[in-house]
Design a protein around this motif. Structure first.
Motif, PDB file in Angstrom:
ATOM      1  N   ASP A   8      42.919  48.122  50.433  1.00 49.05           N
ATOM      2  CA  ASP A   8      43.312  49.492  50.762  1.00 49.05           C
ATOM      3  C   ASP A   8      44.632  49.563  51.544  1.00 49.05           C
ATOM      4  O   ASP A   8      44.734  50.241  52.549  1.00 49.05           O
ATOM      5  N   THR A   9      45.636  48.871  51.020  1.00 53.65           N
ATOM      6  CA  THR A   9      46.947  48.906  51.667  1.00 53.65           C
ATOM      7  C   THR A   9      47.681  50.216  51.398  1.00 53.65           C
ATOM      8  O   THR A   9      48.492  50.633  52.212  1.00 53.65           O
ATOM      9  N   HIS A  10      47.411  50.863  50.275  1.00 55.31           N
ATOM     10  CA  HIS A  10      47.975  52.180  49.959  1.00 55.31           C
ATOM     11  C   HIS A  10      49.478  52.239  50.272  1.00 55.31           C
ATOM     12  O   HIS A  10      49.945  53.160  50.939  1.00 55.31           O
ATOM     13  N   ASP A  37      43.228  49.170  45.674  1.00 58.49           N
ATOM     14  CA  ASP A  37      44.029  50.241  46.266  1.00 58.49           C
ATOM     15  C   ASP A  37      45.315  49.694  46.890  1.00 58.49           C
ATOM     16  O   ASP A  37      45.649  49.928  48.034  1.00 58.49           O
ATOM     17  N   TRP A  38      46.020  48.960  46.051  1.00 55.99           N
ATOM     18  CA  TRP A  38      47.358  48.468  46.375  1.00 55.99           C
ATOM     19  C   TRP A  38      48.298  49.676  46.374  1.00 55.99           C
ATOM     20  O   TRP A  38      49.141  49.785  47.198  1.00 55.99           O
ATOM     21  N   GLN A  39      48.150  50.501  45.380  1.00 52.03           N
ATOM     22  CA  GLN A  39      48.874  51.698  45.005  1.00 52.03           C
ATOM     23  C   GLN A  39      50.009  51.384  44.037  1.00 52.03           C
ATOM     24  O   GLN A  39      50.093  51.976  42.994  1.00 52.03           O
ATOM     25  N   THR A  40      50.882  50.432  44.386  1.00 49.95           N
ATOM     26  CA  THR A  40      51.977  50.082  43.478  1.00 49.95           C
ATOM     27  C   THR A  40      52.027  48.572  43.245  1.00 49.95           C
ATOM     28  O   THR A  40      51.569  47.793  44.084  1.00 49.95           O
ATOM     29  N   ASP A  61      45.118  53.130  42.199  1.00 51.77           N
ATOM     30  CA  ASP A  61      46.214  52.263  41.779  1.00 51.77           C
ATOM     31  C   ASP A  61      46.944  52.797  40.553  1.00 51.77           C
ATOM     32  O   ASP A  61      46.358  53.490  39.716  1.00 51.77           O
ATOM     33  N   SER A  62      48.208  52.453  40.482  1.00 48.30           N
ATOM     34  CA  SER A  62      49.042  52.872  39.354  1.00 48.30           C
ATOM     35  C   SER A  62      48.544  52.221  38.069  1.00 48.30           C
ATOM     36  O   SER A  62      47.817  51.222  38.092  1.00 48.30           O
ATOM     37  N   ASP A  63      48.956  52.786  36.938  1.00 49.62           N
ATOM     38  CA  ASP A  63      48.617  52.196  35.642  1.00 49.62           C
ATOM     39  C   ASP A  63      49.137  50.765  35.541  1.00 49.62           C
ATOM     40  O   ASP A  63      48.495  49.910  34.935  1.00 49.62           O
ATOM     41  N   GLU A  71      38.982  44.894  36.956  1.00 46.94           N
ATOM     42  CA  GLU A  71      38.180  45.764  37.817  1.00 46.94           C
ATOM     43  C   GLU A  71      37.298  44.936  38.755  1.00 46.94           C
ATOM     44  O   GLU A  71      37.006  45.350  39.871  1.00 46.94           O
ATOM     45  N   LYS A  72      36.882  43.779  38.291  1.00 47.26           N
ATOM     46  CA  LYS A  72      36.146  42.851  39.148  1.00 47.26           C
ATOM     47  C   LYS A  72      36.441  41.433  38.683  1.00 47.26           C
ATOM     48  O   LYS A  72      36.847  41.221  37.537  1.00 47.26           O
TER      49      LYS A  72
END
Length: 164
Positions: A8-10, A37-40, A61-63, A71-72
């Motif tokens: 969850d670094t977002h 939840d890296w985001q980028t 997260d981005s595409d 996913e796991k």
């Protein structure tokens, strides 16, 4: 073996850079695990500067991130199986979703994120570990991340620190 565990670094929404406390530990790590939840994708590339990176995608997260990561996943480290999943979904609690994700596959440890709430406990012989978030502590007293030491067993601990 030293594993640094983050989630969850977002980034860059919640932080422009990783906190120096995290970077200090990344520099001494043998493996880096990110529970989503890296985001980028830039966060992934930044972590690669410090060593081997394993991780999963999360719900924000981005595409680009979700096409790069599963996913796991299950990582085998010195004979121990570590399951990694973000933990998002609609049913149950985050922790229960994480446990259910590996109900068909025996693992020694489950690393998950999503809730931003640090968790460290053993349930039915499985170590459950949520490192919290080092950049978005939400309602937690302090930001956090985790360290897992592998030496004739798995030993997990949280690192809590003051926000910079």
């Amino acid at each position: 073996m030293k594993i640094v565990v983050i989630s969850d670094t977002h980034m860059p929404k919640k932080a422009k850079a990783l906190p120096h406390q995290v970077v200090t530990e990344l520099q001494k790590s043998d493996l880096i695990i990110h529970a989503g939840d890296w985001q980028t994708v830039e966060v992934y590339h930044k972590l690669l500067q410090y060593g081997e990176v394993k991780g999963v995608f999360g719900n924000v997260d981005s595409d680009e991130v979700s096409s790069l990561l599963p996913e796991k996943l299950i990582i085998e480290v010195e004979g121990f199986k570590i399951g990694v999943v973000h933990g998002h979904g609609k049913r149950w609690t985050t922790e229960r979703r994480a446990v259910e994700a590996f109900s068909e596959t025996p693992v020694d440890c489950i690393i998950f994120g999503h809730s931003h709430i640090p968790v460290l406990k053993v349930v039915n012989g499985v170590l459950l570990f949520n490192p919290g978030s080092c950049t978005d502590k939400r309602r937690q007293p302090k930001p956090s991340f985790g360290i897992i030491s592998v030496n004739n067993g798995l030993h997990a601990e949280h690192v809590f620190f003051e926000k910079e």
